[in-house]
Design a protein around this motif. Structure first.
Motif, PDB file in Angstrom:
ATOM      1  N   LEU A  53       0.883  -1.170   0.000  1.00 24.60           N
ATOM      2  CA  LEU A  53       0.000   0.000   0.000  1.00 24.60           C
ATOM      3  C   LEU A  53       0.919   1.218   0.000  1.00 24.60           C
ATOM      4  N   ILE A  54       0.606   2.197  -0.828  1.00 22.86           N
ATOM      5  CA  ILE A  54       1.393   3.426  -0.791  1.00 22.86           C
ATOM      6  C   ILE A  54       0.459   4.596  -0.533  1.00 22.86           C
ATOM      7  N   CYS A  55       1.003   5.649   0.023  1.00 21.77           N
ATOM      8  CA  CYS A  55       0.189   6.838   0.294  1.00 21.77           C
ATOM      9  C   CYS A  55      -0.108   7.557  -1.021  1.00 21.77           C
ATOM     10  N   GLY A  56      -1.107   8.399  -1.002  1.00 22.09           N
ATOM     11  CA  GLY A  56      -1.508   9.131  -2.188  1.00 22.09           C
ATOM     12  C   GLY A  56      -0.395   9.971  -2.779  1.00 22.09           C
ATOM     13  N   ASP A  57       0.411  10.593  -1.934  1.00 26.62           N
ATOM     14  CA  ASP A  57       1.525  11.415  -2.430  1.00 26.62           C
ATOM     15  C   ASP A  57       2.523  10.566  -3.215  1.00 26.62           C
ATOM     16  N   GLU A  58       2.836   9.403  -2.692  1.00 24.35           N
ATOM     17  CA  GLU A  58       3.767   8.513  -3.395  1.00 24.35           C
ATOM     18  C   GLU A  58       3.159   8.006  -4.697  1.00 24.35           C
ATOM     19  N   ALA A  59       1.866   7.696  -4.691  1.00 24.70           N
ATOM     20  CA  ALA A  59       1.189   7.251  -5.915  1.00 24.70           C
ATOM     21  C   ALA A  59       1.246   8.349  -6.975  1.00 24.70           C
ATOM     22  N   ILE A  83     -10.149   3.107  -9.295  1.00 22.99           N
ATOM     23  CA  ILE A  83      -9.182   2.254  -8.606  1.00 22.99           C
ATOM     24  C   ILE A  83      -9.642   2.057  -7.162  1.00 22.99           C
ATOM     25  N   VAL A  84      -9.038   1.086  -6.499  1.00 22.31           N
ATOM     26  CA  VAL A  84      -9.294   0.861  -5.080  1.00 22.31           C
ATOM     27  C   VAL A  84      -8.383   1.790  -4.295  1.00 22.31           C
ATOM     28  N   SER A  85      -8.974   2.514  -3.370  1.00 25.60           N
ATOM     29  CA  SER A  85      -8.198   3.335  -2.445  1.00 25.60           C
ATOM     30  C   SER A  85      -8.921   3.291  -1.109  1.00 25.60           C
ATOM     31  N   LEU A  86      -8.190   3.528  -0.056  1.00 27.37           N
ATOM     32  CA  LEU A  86      -8.828   3.553   1.251  1.00 27.37           C
ATOM     33  C   LEU A  86      -8.244   4.665   2.092  1.00 27.37           C
ATOM     34  N   PRO A  95      -3.540   0.494  -2.984  1.00 24.10           N
ATOM     35  CA  PRO A  95      -2.883  -0.809  -3.142  1.00 24.10           C
ATOM     36  C   PRO A  95      -2.218  -0.912  -4.522  1.00 24.10           C
ATOM     37  N   MET A  96      -0.992  -1.368  -4.561  1.00 22.43           N
ATOM     38  CA  MET A  96      -0.229  -1.410  -5.802  1.00 22.43           C
ATOM     39  C   MET A  96      -0.560  -2.598  -6.703  1.00 22.43           C
ATOM     40  N   PHE A  97      -1.221  -3.623  -6.193  1.00 23.17           N
ATOM     41  CA  PHE A  97      -1.527  -4.798  -7.013  1.00 23.17           C
ATOM     42  C   PHE A  97      -2.316  -4.436  -8.266  1.00 23.17           C
ATOM     43  N   GLN A  98      -3.022  -3.326  -8.219  1.00 25.69           N
ATOM     44  CA  GLN A  98      -3.933  -2.964  -9.302  1.00 25.69           C
ATOM     45  C   GLN A  98      -3.260  -2.211 -10.451  1.00 25.69           C
ATOM     46  N   PHE A  99      -1.965  -1.997 -10.347  1.00 27.24           N
ATOM     47  CA  PHE A  99      -1.243  -1.237 -11.367  1.00 27.24           C
ATOM     48  C   PHE A  99      -0.213  -2.096 -12.083  1.00 27.24           C
ATOM     49  N   GLU A 100       0.011  -1.753 -13.353  1.00 27.66           N
ATOM     50  CA  GLU A 100       1.148  -2.303 -14.090  1.00 27.66           C
ATOM     51  C   GLU A 100       2.394  -1.716 -13.430  1.00 27.66           C
ATOM     52  N   ARG A 102       5.512  -0.906 -14.347  1.00 26.22           N
ATOM     53  CA  ARG A 102       6.351   0.133 -14.950  1.00 26.22           C
ATOM     54  C   ARG A 102       5.620   1.457 -15.193  1.00 26.22           C
ATOM     55  N   ALA A 103       4.430   1.387 -15.712  1.00 21.67           N
ATOM     56  CA  ALA A 103       3.755   2.607 -16.164  1.00 21.67           C
ATOM     57  C   ALA A 103       2.803   3.203 -15.140  1.00 21.67           C
ATOM     58  N   MET A 104       2.567   2.516 -14.041  1.00 20.24           N
ATOM     59  CA  MET A 104       1.609   2.982 -13.042  1.00 20.24           C
ATOM     60  C   MET A 104       0.234   3.163 -13.684  1.00 20.24           C
ATOM     61  N   ALA A 105      -0.070   2.299 -14.649  1.00 14.71           N
ATOM     62  CA  ALA A 105      -1.379   2.292 -15.304  1.00 14.71           C
ATOM     63  C   ALA A 105      -2.217   1.189 -14.668  1.00 14.71           C
ATOM     64  N   PRO A 106      -3.487   1.470 -14.398  1.00 23.25           N
ATOM     65  CA  PRO A 106      -4.349   0.432 -13.822  1.00 23.25           C
ATOM     66  C   PRO A 106      -4.434  -0.787 -14.742  1.00 23.25           C
ATOM     67  N   ARG A 107      -4.358  -1.974 -14.134  1.00 27.26           N
ATOM     68  CA  ARG A 107      -4.495  -3.229 -14.885  1.00 27.26           C
ATOM     69  C   ARG A 107      -5.955  -3.391 -15.310  1.00 27.26           C
ATOM     70  N   GLU A 108      -6.181  -3.672 -16.571  1.00 29.19           N
ATOM     71  CA  GLU A 108      -7.531  -3.756 -17.111  1.00 29.19           C
ATOM     72  C   GLU A 108      -8.377  -4.790 -16.374  1.00 29.19           C
ATOM     73  N   SER A 109      -7.807  -5.930 -16.035  1.00 33.95           N
ATOM     74  CA  SER A 109      -8.587  -6.970 -15.349  1.00 33.95           C
ATOM     75  C   SER A 109      -9.069  -6.489 -13.981  1.00 33.95           C
ATOM     76  N   VAL A 110      -8.247  -5.722 -13.283  1.00 34.44           N
ATOM     77  CA  VAL A 110      -8.644  -5.195 -11.975  1.00 34.44           C
ATOM     78  C   VAL A 110      -9.688  -4.094 -12.156  1.00 34.44           C
ATOM     79  N   LEU A 111      -9.520  -3.268 -13.183  1.00 28.43           N
ATOM     80  CA  LEU A 111     -10.517  -2.226 -13.463  1.00 28.43           C
ATOM     81  C   LEU A 111     -11.903  -2.823 -13.646  1.00 28.43           C
ATOM     82  N   GLN A 112     -11.981  -3.953 -14.330  1.00 27.28           N
ATOM     83  CA  GLN A 112     -13.275  -4.590 -14.558  1.00 27.28           C
ATOM     84  C   GLN A 112     -13.895  -5.068 -13.248  1.00 27.28           C
ATOM     85  N   VAL A 113     -13.082  -5.597 -12.365  1.00 28.01           N
ATOM     86  CA  VAL A 113     -13.580  -6.046 -11.055  1.00 28.01           C
ATOM     87  C   VAL A 113     -14.042  -4.848 -10.236  1.00 28.01           C
TER      88      VAL A 113
END
Length: 166
Positions: A53-59, A83-86, A95-100, A102-113
């Motif tokens: 998990l990273i803080c919003g500033d780091e994201a 995206i999921v944030s809390l 949570p970083m699991f939802q991003f690619e 290298r590019a910090m782009a949301p993973r399409e499969s997670v976006l659908q969920v």
């Protein structure tokens, strides 16, 4: 005797190296603050195994490597529940699991969920859903399944959405 709600889940569904019982839920006589603290620790432990998990500033900083207006983009993703944030201790955590990676782009499969869950859950509830063993996944944790079988997590999320909306 205090009850656990719902029944505790075996940790080996989450991490095969441990042999104790853990649950995102606590004894029914716990305070709301204690429950949130317990849930945060539970989620953080799960997220730590998949990028953390990273803080919003780091994201925003990481996102700035690949776009011109990272704060605006991140804020829009959070507000729209793309995206999921809390929120925890007055800060936003992502949570970083939802991003690619290298590019910090949301993973399409997670976006659908997330699209399925956002209709019935807030960010905290979605994060908890991703970290809790799931009946429709045979007791596996959706967070981990997004790496093994990304498209296989969509139907359990859809089932939750339809179940809660009814």
């Amino acid at each position: 005797m205090d009850s656990i709600t719902p029944a505790s889940y075996p940790v080996d569904r989450i991490s095969p190296s441990k042999h104790s019982t853990i649950s995102p839920f606590m004894r029914s006589n716990a305070s709301v603050g204690d429950l949130r603290e317990h849930q945060y620790r539970f989620m953080r432990s799960a997220f730590d195994r998949t990028g953390g998990l990273i803080c919003g500033d780091e994201a925003a900083h990481r996102l700035g490597r690949s776009c011109d207006q990272p704060i605006s983009k991140l804020a829009r993703w959070i507000v729209d529940q793309t995206i999921v944030s809390l929120e925890w201790h007055s800060g936003i955590h992502v949570p970083m699991f939802q991003f690619e990676a290298r590019a910090m782009a949301p993973r399409e499969s997670v976006l659908q969920v997330v699209r399925e869950l956002r209709e019935v859950f807030d960010g905290w509830q979605s994060a908890l859903w991703f970290t809790t063993p799931n009946y429709w996944l045979g007791g596996c944790v959706p967070l981990e399944q997004t790496h093994r079988d990304p498209m296989g997590v969509i139907n359990p999320a859809r089932a939750v959405r339809f179940h809660i909306k009814e």
